[in-house]
Design an enzyme around this catalytic site. Sequence first.
Site, PDB file in Angstrom:
ATOM      1  N   THR A 195      77.075  42.683  27.036  1.00 26.38           N
ATOM      2  CA  THR A 195      77.128  41.265  26.648  1.00 26.38           C
ATOM      3  C   THR A 195      75.706  40.707  26.727  1.00 26.38           C
ATOM      4  OG1 THR A 195      77.575  40.659  28.959  1.00 26.38           O
ATOM      5  CG2 THR A 195      79.474  40.890  27.508  1.00 26.38           C
ATOM      6  N   HIS A 210      85.051  34.976  28.410  1.00 26.65           N
ATOM      7  CA  HIS A 210      84.626  36.216  27.757  1.00 26.65           C
ATOM      8  C   HIS A 210      85.449  37.401  28.257  1.00 26.65           C
ATOM      9  CE1 HIS A 210      81.211  34.149  26.110  1.00 26.65           C
ATOM     10  NE2 HIS A 210      80.694  33.898  27.303  1.00 26.65           N
TER      11      HIS A 210
END
Length: 249
Positions: free
Chosen positions: A202, A90
């Site tokens: 996130t 990520h």
Amino acid sequence: MKKVFVIAGILTGLLFAGVSGEGHHAEHKHWGYSGSEGPKHWGEIDPKFRMCKFGVNQSPVDMTRFIEAKLPKLQIIYAGISQNVVNNGHTIKVTTQGKNEVVVDGIPFVLLQYHFHTPSENTINGKHFPMEAHFVHKSKDGEYLVIALMFKEGKKNRALEKVLTYLDPKVGHKQPLKEMFNPGDFFPKKLDYYRYDGSFTTPPCTEGVRWIVLKNAVEASKEQIAKMHKIMGSNNRPTQPLHARVILK
Ligand SMILES: [Zn+2]
């Protein structure tokens, strides 16, 4: 006898489940930055991610709707080191060690890690920067504080060069940063900042995060930013509505 084997079998099964759970999307279901895994759908991927959809104090945001405030001088006391670097799928994340602290509202927050987004997630007066770093801190009581640092194109950034040198771009390959350096080496001289209350950018998009966005960007070369972007892709959640919030400046 047979019974014992059955129990042993179950235990082995549990152990394997435990071990395979150590993989890189261990605790959470798969999420990303595009298509059906993208930010618009995060809230539907897992019930634990519901704040991504229903939260009203979400990050990132556009720095606008300012309130003039006499914000105290930022007390950053970083005496530790940057330890390991990993592409976790990520972001590019650097873990830190030692006494790295920032004191806000009289509360000491300890630096856990910092990581990068290309382009920036927060924007200032509607403007994206080509890269943003997040220095993630936690207090003794489990509260979070993030210092956001913007990067603009310019001279080669020496601290970033160390990160790029030791990084293995392959997902999950954690590498030690063999040249020790202080995480504060990234910061600009002037630590003027904006402040607002937000969330993780996130999943699970947890709220109650103190955000400190440094007003002054630091430089990194076009090549360095391009390298970071090549590895991470566009890993920026779009800016979220302010709702009732204001930005202190
Ligand atoms: Zn981040």
